[in-house]
Design an enzyme around this catalytic site. Structure first.
Site, PDB file in Angstrom:
ATOM      1  N   CYS A  14       0.850  -1.190   0.000  1.00 44.14           N
ATOM      2  CA  CYS A  14       0.000   0.000   0.000  1.00 44.14           C
ATOM      3  C   CYS A  14       0.885   1.240   0.000  1.00 44.14           C
ATOM      4  CB  CYS A  14      -0.928   0.016   1.213  1.00 44.14           C
ATOM      5  SG  CYS A  14      -0.044   0.147   2.783  1.00 44.14           S
ATOM      6  N   CYS A 114      11.660 -19.344  21.615  1.00 40.74           N
ATOM      7  CA  CYS A 114      12.239 -18.047  21.973  1.00 40.74           C
ATOM      8  C   CYS A 114      12.434 -17.211  20.716  1.00 40.74           C
ATOM      9  CB  CYS A 114      13.579 -18.227  22.698  1.00 40.74           C
ATOM     10  SG  CYS A 114      14.872 -18.952  21.662  1.00 40.74           S
ATOM     11  N   CYS A 117      14.398 -18.610  17.780  1.00 36.26           N
ATOM     12  CA  CYS A 117      13.634 -19.489  16.886  1.00 36.26           C
ATOM     13  C   CYS A 117      12.909 -18.666  15.826  1.00 36.26           C
ATOM     14  CB  CYS A 117      12.614 -20.302  17.673  1.00 36.26           C
ATOM     15  SG  CYS A 117      13.280 -21.215  19.071  1.00 36.26           S
ATOM     16  N   ASP A 527      -9.140  16.720   7.311  1.00 37.10           N
ATOM     17  CA  ASP A 527      -9.887  17.170   6.140  1.00 37.10           C
ATOM     18  C   ASP A 527     -11.263  17.615   6.640  1.00 37.10           C
ATOM     19  OD1 ASP A 527     -10.700  17.367   3.332  1.00 37.10           O
ATOM     20  OD2 ASP A 527     -11.937  15.623   3.800  1.00 37.10           O
ATOM     21  N   ASP A 728      -7.628  12.751  -0.595  1.00 42.15           N
ATOM     22  CA  ASP A 728      -6.857  12.737   0.656  1.00 42.15           C
ATOM     23  C   ASP A 728      -5.766  11.668   0.638  1.00 42.15           C
ATOM     24  OD1 ASP A 728      -8.392  14.759   1.878  1.00 42.15           O
ATOM     25  OD2 ASP A 728      -9.928  13.309   2.451  1.00 42.15           O
TER      26      ASP A 728
END
Length: 845
Positions: A14, A114, A117, A527, A728
């Site tokens: 994105c 952990c 890993c 906005d 926007d």
């Protein structure tokens, strides 16, 4: 002369991703400029390519040199160039997620213990061809992989790394399998803990209350029996530690299980050696440590059982979202109505809803009226009325009424499924602060082994007699207490709880980094239309001039605005509802000014004052009205006919009902509030004064919004942009955090880092409060984990021995290690009870 480097990028989905990579590259030393699109980055400057690739990796994505990068001089297509500027905003009352994510693969992992890993599995997955991004979550023992890789290749890569994985496509089956696995682990850890403690606690009590733990000729045989029983306990209750450690060793890595296996095995091997060959050891060195091996295994299993229970609580928000979908749907056919399993619902089927029903899939009402409770999806406690043509969403509840609706989205395509997927992705992501912990954890276990060896060596050569006994205690205690479980859980647990709680508030978080960025904001840019206001402007007054009637003026203006998607144009058309409108000829759109056309030979202009002035139309008789309307926060739209003023349409977009109260909350939280709008300054300032805005940026075109955000950032301000429209989207991407209103355009929603599912600015205040609470929780967890290891390792190594004359017991070290993980998980779960100050969360009843 500066060089140009072209990088091929992977993992971006994105405009928020592109902005994040751009910030990462431009923060590198010797980088002059970076242009970033979804797939490429062009970097100008003298920075080495290795530094650029590392910067992209630290931002959470992948990069490599594109072929012929040094010769690339043409400009990249800007990430925002694909934004439509002539199409209407496609509204949806709830957000969509990225279209690219249909290829996501989720793996259930076994053997992770952990943060080391996590690093190992993530690296293994990223080496599989076709993988764009891999997120491994220690807290949920799962991996979310984006790309086009063969699923079986992913499983094979995990197995080669020393772990096991399984992939389940069906969401219901995956959830059932995950819950069953969690229950099985709870039971296994519980009985293994009981077995270890059943042997270890009596032995420990024997030593504490006067019994001798040293070998004598008389006790050699009884202790040998204890040693054999201890070995059986180690195999049955702790076998998984040794198996996992063995796999890790074969793959050239070390994990938490490695430390536990080394510590407990060393204690038992030393004790059994003393037991069987006592003559090889001095009398003072014939101390036995069977209780340490049994207790450590019992305590760590107990800690994992309690941690497993606490981790299940952290996923409750996601579980509640998934529970919203009913198991069946009521199908309407020519032969009557019948219930069918949800999995059998097909697109186009007609389904019935009655009072008390939960909506099974998304669809459009074709008959009837109904009141829907959408609180669990939007946070709005008040039921909403829906009728023919309106959309109903899976998971919402019929409060009253009965309707017939058509199934338009099923399975993973429903809004609820997409929201659930987005929440899971966010819970699997890592903020920058979490990536720091991962980098440390990657080298932590090998470093601990080295520290244990060095400490043991020093105690053997320079410690008191007997050297072997002290050496064993030191090495075992350091290995046990340094297990990085707490460090690996510190940020994932906070993220799971924080993102899940945000979803309950009607706030969707795209990734964990958005939470960290949102916690550092100081300026909020809103906005106006559709964000601060309802987004449904209305004509409140029509003033006419030069003998033009109100009916004639409205007919001309509405004819020009037919088919318009501009909010002001729609307001005029709605005011003329029911009138027969004339045909318009020679129609033209005048960018950012208005429109023109000809009706019945009369030349018309419709737009702002600047448009009429450009066409040399005198506005002397209108100036007073224009000024007075603007002072009241009304937008004046002017109509001219044959070069003369004909009418003034006073259009006002009413404020959202809660705008003033929500902005007051944000003021109290210390934010500077800015309103950005294309309206004229007089109108904008009138509205700003009414709702309590600190600063107004008025008269800006869509491209000017990005420049305005950049100017604020150039002053050192940390900026959030809150908007809902297509225009926007570039500003949402440029801001440090973009927040989209859920009822806005899809492109605004997909660009933003956060999306508000409910149409309320209180969601902004809730989101920012929760982001601060989540980051605070992360810091508390990381601080606790670092302090635990920073203090624990030196104490285990014996730095306090000169002061107190005793060493830390390996049993105490095991208890402390288990307690640290439980503490981290419990602290993260406090976020599940988080409530914002000010406006109470309406979704809770």
């Amino acid at each position: 002369m500066s060089q140009t480097t072209l990088l091929a990028l992977q993992g971006l989905s994105c405009m928020h991703c592109t902005q994040r990579v751009k910030h990462a590259l431009e923060s590198c030393r010797d980088v002059e400029q970076a242009e970033v699109s979804m797939h490429y980055a062009k970097v100008t400057g003298d920075a080495p390519s290795s530094a650029l690739i590392a910067a992209v990796a630290n931002a959470g994505y992948q990069a490599n040199l594109a072929s012929g990068s040094a010769a690339k001089t043409e400009p990249l297509t800007d990430a925002t160039s694909s934004l439509p500027d002539a199409q209407p905003a496609v509204s949806s009352s709830l957000p969509a997620t990225d279209n690219n994510n249909d290829d996501d693969v989720q793996l259930l992992l076994n053997g992770l213990s952990c943060a080391s890993c996590v690093s190992k599995v993530q690296h293994a997955l990223l080496t599989v061809p076709g993988v764009e991004q891999a997120r491994v979550n220690l807290a949920e023992r799962s991996a979310l992989v984006t790309g086009t890789a063969d699923p079986q290749a992913l499983v094979t890569a995990v197995e080669k790394a020393g772990f096991s994985a399984e992939m389940i496509h069906d969401e219901t089956e995956r959830r059932t399998r995950q819950q069953q696995t969690a229950r099985d682990k709870m039971k296994r850890f519980s009985w293994q803990a009981a077995l270890g403690l059943a042997l270890g606690m009596p032995l420990l009590a024997w030593g504490l209350f006067g019994g001798s733990m040293s070998l004598t000729p008389e006790t050699q045989r009884p202790w040998l029996v204890v040693g054999i029983i201890t070995l059986a306990v180690m195999v049955f209750a702790g076998g998984h530690f040794y198996r996992n450690a063995g796999r890790a060793l074969m793959n050239g890595s070390a994990t938490m299980d490695t430390l536990v296996a080394l510590g407990t095995a060393a204690a038992w091997l030393y004790s059994i050696s003393v037991n069987m060959w006592p003559d090889f050891f001095p009398l003072a060195a014939r101390h036995l440590y069977y209780e340490a091996s049994a207790m450590i295994i019992g305590l760590i299993n107990l800690g994992q059982a309690l941690e497993q229970r606490a981790r299940q609580r952290s996923s409750q928000a996601l579980e509640r979202l998934m529970d919203l979908t009913p198991p069946t749907a009521r199908l309407v056919t020519d032969n009557g109505e019948r219930f069918i399993p949800l999995a059998e619902v097909q697109l186009g089927m007609r389904l019935r809803l009655t009072t008390g029903d939960r909506v099974p899939v998304d669809g459009e009402i074709v008959q009837g009226d109904v009141w829907l409770d959408e609180a669990m999806l939007t946070g709005e406690a008040v039921p909403q009325q829906r009728s023919v043509g309106d959309t109903v969403y899976a998971g919402t509840v019929v409060d009253n009424g009965s309707v017939l609706f058509r199934a338009d989205a099923i399975g993973s395509k429903t809004t609820l499924a997409r929201i659930t997927k987005l929440v899971r992705q966010a819970q699997s992501s890592k903020p920058e602060i979490g990536q720091l912990a991962d980098r440390i954890s990657a080298i932590f276990v090998p470093a601990v082994v080295v520290v244990a060896l060095i400490s043991a060596t020093l105690w053997y050569f320079f410690g008191p007699q007997p050297p072997w006994g002290y050496t064993l205690v030191i090495a075992t205690t350091v290995l046990i207490i340094a297990c990085p479980c707490a460090l690996g859980l510190a940020t994932p647990m906070s993220i799971i709880a924080g993102v899940g709680r945000a979803a309950e508030f009607g706030v969707l978080v795209r990734d964990a980094d958005a939470l960290q960025q949102a916690s550092q904001l100081d300026t909020l840019v809103f906005d106006k239309t559709g964000t601060l206001t309802a987004g449904r402007p209305q004509v409140v007054e029509i003033l006419t001039f030069n003998q033009v009637s109100e009916h004639q003026a409205l007919s001309w203006a509405a004819a020009l605005e037919q088919g318009s998607h501009h909010p002001l144009g729609r307001a005029i058309v709605e005011r003329a509802a029911g009138q027969t409108l004339p045909q318009v000829e020679q129609f033209r759109t005048l960018r950012s000014a208005g429109i023109s056309g000809e009706v019945g030979g009369v030349k018309l202009l419709l737009g702002n004052a600047a448009l009429l002035q450009q066409h040399q139309i005198a506005l002397d008789q209108l100036e007073v009205q224009i000024h007075s309307q603007a002072e009241c926060g009304v937008t004046p739209v002017l109509l001219a006919a044959d070069g003369e003023p004909a009418a003034l349409f006073a259009i006002r977009d009413p404020l959202r009902s809660d705008s003033v109260e929500a902005l007051q909350r944000l003021h109290q939280q210390g934010y500077q509030l800015v309103m950005m709008t294309g309206d004229n300054p007089l109108t904008a300032n009138a509205i700003a004064k009414e709702i309590g805005i600190d600063r107004v940026i008025a008269g800006v075109l869509p491209e000017g919004k990005v420049a305005a955000i950049k100017q604020l950032q150039a002053k050192g301000q940390r900026v959030a942009m809150i908007g809902d429209g297509i225009n926007d989207a570039p500003a949402l991407a440029q801001a440090d955090v973009g927040i989209a209103m859920g009822g806005g355009s899809d492109i605004a929603i997909e660009t933003a880092a956060m999306t508000l599912m409910r149409h309320s600015l209180h969601g902004v205040a809730d989101a920012l409060e929760l982001s601060k609470a989540t980051l605070r929780n992360m810091k508390q967890n990381l601080f606790g984990a670092f302090i635990y290891n920073t203090l624990g390792i030196p104490i285990a190594a014996g730095v306090l021995y000169p002061l107190i004359g005793t060493l830390l017991s390996p049993v105490v070290a095991g208890a402390a290690m288990a307690l640290s993980s439980i503490t981290i998980v419990s602290n993260a779960n406090r976020l599940l009870r988080f409530k914002p100050k000010g406006e109470p969360f309406q979704g809770e009843k």
